[in-house]
Design a protein around this motif. Structure first.
Motif, PDB file in Angstrom:
ATOM      1  N   LEU A 303       0.831  -1.207   0.000  1.00 10.17           N
ATOM      2  CA  LEU A 303       0.000   0.000   0.000  1.00 10.17           C
ATOM      3  C   LEU A 303       0.862   1.252   0.000  1.00 10.17           C
ATOM      4  N   THR A 304       1.844   1.323   0.892  1.00 11.10           N
ATOM      5  CA  THR A 304       2.667   2.530   0.981  1.00 11.10           C
ATOM      6  C   THR A 304       3.499   2.734  -0.275  1.00 11.10           C
ATOM      7  N   GLU A 305       3.965   1.640  -0.863  1.00 12.40           N
ATOM      8  CA  GLU A 305       4.728   1.773  -2.103  1.00 12.40           C
ATOM      9  C   GLU A 305       3.852   2.344  -3.215  1.00 12.40           C
ATOM     10  N   GLY A 306       2.622   1.862  -3.326  1.00 10.19           N
ATOM     11  CA  GLY A 306       1.721   2.351  -4.361  1.00 10.19           C
ATOM     12  C   GLY A 306       1.331   3.796  -4.147  1.00 10.19           C
ATOM     13  N   VAL A 307       1.085   4.188  -2.917  1.00 10.71           N
ATOM     14  CA  VAL A 307       0.709   5.573  -2.618  1.00 10.71           C
ATOM     15  C   VAL A 307       1.886   6.513  -2.867  1.00 10.71           C
ATOM     16  N   ALA A 308       3.080   6.098  -2.475  1.00  9.49           N
ATOM     17  CA  ALA A 308       4.261   6.934  -2.694  1.00  9.49           C
ATOM     18  C   ALA A 308       4.502   7.176  -4.179  1.00  9.49           C
ATOM     19  N   ARG A 309       4.201   6.176  -5.011  1.00 14.80           N
ATOM     20  CA  ARG A 309       4.380   6.333  -6.459  1.00 14.80           C
ATOM     21  C   ARG A 309       3.344   7.264  -7.083  1.00 14.80           C
ATOM     22  N   ALA A 310       2.223   7.453  -6.423  1.00 15.48           N
ATOM     23  CA  ALA A 310       1.127   8.242  -7.012  1.00 15.48           C
ATOM     24  C   ALA A 310       1.530   9.692  -7.243  1.00 15.48           C
ATOM     25  N   GLY A 311       2.362  10.245  -6.389  1.00  8.69           N
ATOM     26  CA  GLY A 311       2.838  11.616  -6.589  1.00  8.69           C
ATOM     27  C   GLY A 311       1.824  12.674  -6.215  1.00  8.69           C
ATOM     28  N   ALA A 312       2.239  13.920  -6.373  1.00  7.34           N
ATOM     29  CA  ALA A 312       1.413  15.063  -5.979  1.00  7.34           C
ATOM     30  C   ALA A 312       0.224  15.229  -6.919  1.00  7.34           C
ATOM     31  N   ALA A 313      -0.827  15.871  -6.416  1.00  9.82           N
ATOM     32  CA  ALA A 313      -2.037  16.084  -7.207  1.00  9.82           C
ATOM     33  C   ALA A 313      -2.662  17.419  -6.825  1.00  9.82           C
ATOM     34  N   VAL A 314      -3.346  18.015  -7.790  1.00  9.83           N
ATOM     35  CA  VAL A 314      -4.096  19.255  -7.554  1.00  9.83           C
ATOM     36  C   VAL A 314      -5.526  18.889  -7.200  1.00  9.83           C
ATOM     37  N   LEU A 315      -6.051  19.428  -6.110  1.00  7.26           N
ATOM     38  CA  LEU A 315      -7.438  19.193  -5.738  1.00  7.26           C
ATOM     39  C   LEU A 315      -8.342  20.176  -6.469  1.00  7.26           C
ATOM     40  N   LEU A 316      -9.648  20.020  -6.263  1.00 11.20           N
ATOM     41  CA  LEU A 316     -10.626  20.764  -7.051  1.00 11.20           C
ATOM     42  C   LEU A 316     -10.560  22.264  -6.837  1.00 11.20           C
ATOM     43  N   ASP A 317     -10.195  22.688  -5.656  1.00 12.11           N
ATOM     44  CA  ASP A 317     -10.003  24.120  -5.417  1.00 12.11           C
ATOM     45  C   ASP A 317      -9.087  24.293  -4.214  1.00 12.11           C
ATOM     46  N   HIS A 318      -8.677  25.536  -3.976  1.00 10.41           N
ATOM     47  CA  HIS A 318      -7.717  25.789  -2.899  1.00 10.41           C
ATOM     48  C   HIS A 318      -8.349  25.656  -1.520  1.00 10.41           C
ATOM     49  N   ARG A 319      -9.644  25.849  -1.433  1.00  8.74           N
ATOM     50  CA  ARG A 319     -10.318  25.644  -0.151  1.00  8.74           C
ATOM     51  C   ARG A 319     -10.238  24.169   0.242  1.00  8.74           C
ATOM     52  N   MET A 320     -10.474  23.276  -0.717  1.00  5.74           N
ATOM     53  CA  MET A 320     -10.374  21.848  -0.429  1.00  5.74           C
ATOM     54  C   MET A 320      -8.938  21.443  -0.139  1.00  5.74           C
ATOM     55  N   ARG A 321      -7.992  22.050  -0.853  1.00  7.11           N
ATOM     56  CA  ARG A 321      -6.582  21.772  -0.583  1.00  7.11           C
ATOM     57  C   ARG A 321      -6.236  22.121   0.852  1.00  7.11           C
ATOM     58  N   ASP A 322      -6.632  23.314   1.303  1.00  5.92           N
ATOM     59  CA  ASP A 322      -6.320  23.745   2.656  1.00  5.92           C
ATOM     60  C   ASP A 322      -7.005  22.858   3.696  1.00  5.92           C
ATOM     61  N   ALA A 323      -8.255  22.462   3.418  1.00  6.33           N
ATOM     62  CA  ALA A 323      -8.985  21.595   4.352  1.00  6.33           C
ATOM     63  C   ALA A 323      -8.300  20.228   4.443  1.00  6.33           C
ATOM     64  N   PHE A 324      -7.803  19.723   3.321  1.00  2.00           N
ATOM     65  CA  PHE A 324      -7.095  18.444   3.329  1.00  2.00           C
ATOM     66  C   PHE A 324      -5.817  18.543   4.149  1.00  2.00           C
ATOM     67  N   VAL A 325      -5.028  19.578   3.904  1.00  2.24           N
ATOM     68  CA  VAL A 325      -3.763  19.740   4.637  1.00  2.24           C
ATOM     69  C   VAL A 325      -4.021  19.865   6.136  1.00  2.24           C
ATOM     70  N   ASP A 326      -5.003  20.665   6.500  1.00  2.00           N
ATOM     71  CA  ASP A 326      -5.336  20.814   7.926  1.00  2.00           C
ATOM     72  C   ASP A 326      -5.836  19.493   8.501  1.00  2.00           C
ATOM     73  N   GLY A 327      -6.665  18.780   7.735  1.00  2.00           N
ATOM     74  CA  GLY A 327      -7.246  17.541   8.233  1.00  2.00           C
ATOM     75  C   GLY A 327      -6.217  16.459   8.473  1.00  2.00           C
ATOM     76  N   VAL A 328      -5.306  16.269   7.532  1.00  2.00           N
ATOM     77  CA  VAL A 328      -4.300  15.214   7.719  1.00  2.00           C
ATOM     78  C   VAL A 328      -3.284  15.607   8.781  1.00  2.00           C
ATOM     79  N   THR A 329      -3.001  16.884   8.908  1.00  5.35           N
ATOM     80  CA  THR A 329      -2.074  17.341   9.949  1.00  5.35           C
ATOM     81  C   THR A 329      -2.644  17.056  11.332  1.00  5.35           C
ATOM     82  N   GLU A 330      -3.934  17.345  11.497  1.00  9.96           N
ATOM     83  CA  GLU A 330      -4.581  17.098  12.789  1.00  9.96           C
ATOM     84  C   GLU A 330      -4.624  15.609  13.104  1.00  9.96           C
TER      85      GLU A 330
END
Length: 497
Positions: A303-330
């Protein structure tokens, strides 16, 4: 005061692309609903409705290059994904045309009179009729299949209900283009263009659910936004049905037998499913119960190998990006949580996918409830369990879901009990495979216990039409006064029970 401008924004840069229009005022919403309401009689002819749906599908396909390019510019979902989504959308419209022509959805039932029955039975003839104007709230993550030309709109129109769509702010230009094609299809088949009307703006969405001529609502979006609209629909002087898809964790249970047989295959499959579309599918598997031990380690490594290979991605908007970053950090900061692949910000516009792990015993004990809430984006939580007792305890803490998945070995002794435990949690239960593909088919069910949805109905497949109909029975009614579908000679050859 002038109406606020509606802008199309490029999520890859955060910069405005073009002004699409203006946000609808209360007066604009009133005009839109009344215009749609006035088309109900024109939609009554089933043959015309079927022709309209097929023409709409043809026009969407003929405009594929423009539609896909516009949607990609606003969502960053990519041409391959959006090309497939457009094919699904046009196919869905054609499928509902066939449903309309067949007529079985009318659920015609006839009981002939029986004076000898106790009590005596009169002549009874039951079928279903359209509710009226349907308000559709477009989804962010599916700019076609769950938006202006999507399943809610297609099924409502198939039922004979005009539609007013509240466009999603993430893809207003795509919404305008799709609405124009639907309205053109209406005109080409002899229907008023206002069988489909589009409005923009947050306030317009609030006004729409409160309008007295709106008879039902279809919504796909967040728990917070959907619940607010659901409550507004229930608080009206005349409450109306609200069919909302709000949020889902989509749990997966992997048995010891499954990882003993195919740990690497299962881990790689999960990685592909949870990162598909940058983890922005409503059916993303966001929570996994997997066994501890050497075989479980092999699963986690794949699982971790496959996820690491997936690479960076752009989310649908910057509000969702910020919510994702805050959510995973918490979530990553919680005691006992580890991150074999760290999710978070890649740069100012993109995110990196990740995997979080925790001992299932913590969740079974009631700790870390946050890990049992959906985090929209490319992350999944793997809770590693020591025995089936921990699995059962954790499943007992989960909310309702769209899907639940079981990966087990052939003839796995744990499978029957786990399948029974997963069944109350979801509207679709998978044994093997991954939930991110939702086939458009008669037997499909895309819904689930709250908060996955606010009703028991499906928003995908032929039976999605049932949401926009209500039954009515005619008693002892002369033949000449009955709708043709209910007369003895059945001139339209509608299936009946």
């Amino acid at each position: 005061m002038s109406a606020a401008a509606v802008w199309s924004v490029d999520p890859r840069t955060g910069k405005p692309r073009e002004q699409v229009g203006t946000e609808a005022t209360a007066a604009d919403v009133d005009r839109a609903v009344r215009a749609a309401h006035a088309t109900r009689e024109a939609l009554a002819d089933r043959a015309v409705r079927a022709a309209f749906l097929r023409t709409a599908a043809d026009l969407l396909d003929a405009s594929a290059d423009e539609v896909v390019a516009t949607a990609d510019a606003e969502t960053a979902l990519g041409t391959p994904r959006l090309t497939g989504e457009l094919a699904r959308t046009s196919g869905q419209l054609r499928a509902f045309a066939a449903v309309v022509e067949d007529g079985a959805y009318l659920d015609v039932r006839i009981d002939l009179p029986d004076p000898a029955a106790v009590p005596p039975r009169p002549d009874l003839r039951r079928w279903k009729i359209p509710l009226g104007v349907v308000a559709v709230y477009a989804a962010s993550n599916f700019p076609l299949a769950f938006s202006v030309p999507g399943g809610d709109t297609a099924s409502a129109l198939a039922a004979g209900c005009p539609v007013v769509v509240k466009a999603h702010p993430d893809h207003p230009a795509t919404s305008e283009l799709a609405a124009a094609l639907l309205r053109r299809a209406a005109a080409e088949t002899g229907l008023p263009e206002d069988v489909v009307v589009l409005v923009h703006g947050f306030d317009a969405g609030v006004e729409l659910v409160r309008h007295p001529l709106v008879a039902a609502v279809g919504f796909t979006g967040s728990v917070r936004g959907g619940r607010a609209l659901f409550d507004a629909a229930a608080a009206r002087p005349v409450p109306i049905p609200f069919h909302g898809e709000l949020g889902s964790l989509n749990p997966v249970v992997v048995t010891p037998g499954a990882v003993a047989e195919r740990a690497e295959e299962t881990g790689a499959g999960l990685a592909g499913s949870m990162t598909l579309g940058a983890g922005q599918f409503c059916t993303k598997p966001g929570f996994v119960l997997a066994p501890a031990g050497p075989d479980g380690d092999r699963f986690l490594a794949a699982l971790t190998e496959g996820v690491a290979r997936a690479g960076a991605a752009v989310l649908l908007d910057h509000r969702m990006r910020d919510a994702f970053v805050d959510g995973v950090t918490e979530r990553a900061a919680l005691d006992g949580v580890e991150a074999p692949v760290v999710p978070g910000a890649a740069d100012a516009h993109a995110v990196t996918p990740g995997v979080l792990t925790v001992d299932a015993a913590r969740l079974a004990a009631g700790e870390h409830a946050l890990l049992l809430e959906e985090c929209f984006g490319p992350v999944t939580v793997v809770a590693r369990y020591a025995d089936e007792t921990e699995v059962t305890a954790v499943l007992g803490r989960l909310p309702g879901n769209l899907t639940a998945t079981l990966h087990c070995a052939d003839e796995d002794p744990a499978a029957p009990g786990l399948l029974a435990a997963l069944t109350p949690l979801a509207g679709r239960v998978l044994v093997g495979g991954w939930p991110t593909g939702v086939a458009v088919a008669a037997a499909q069910h895309h819904g689930g216990p709250y908060p996955a949805t606010t009703s028991t109905a499906t928003s995908v497949g032929a039976t999605a039409i049932e949401r926009w109909l209500r039954p009515i029975a005619y008693q002892s009614t002369p033949q000449h006064l009955l709708p043709p579908e209910l007369r003895d000679d059945n001139p339209l050859n509608v299936p009946r029970a």
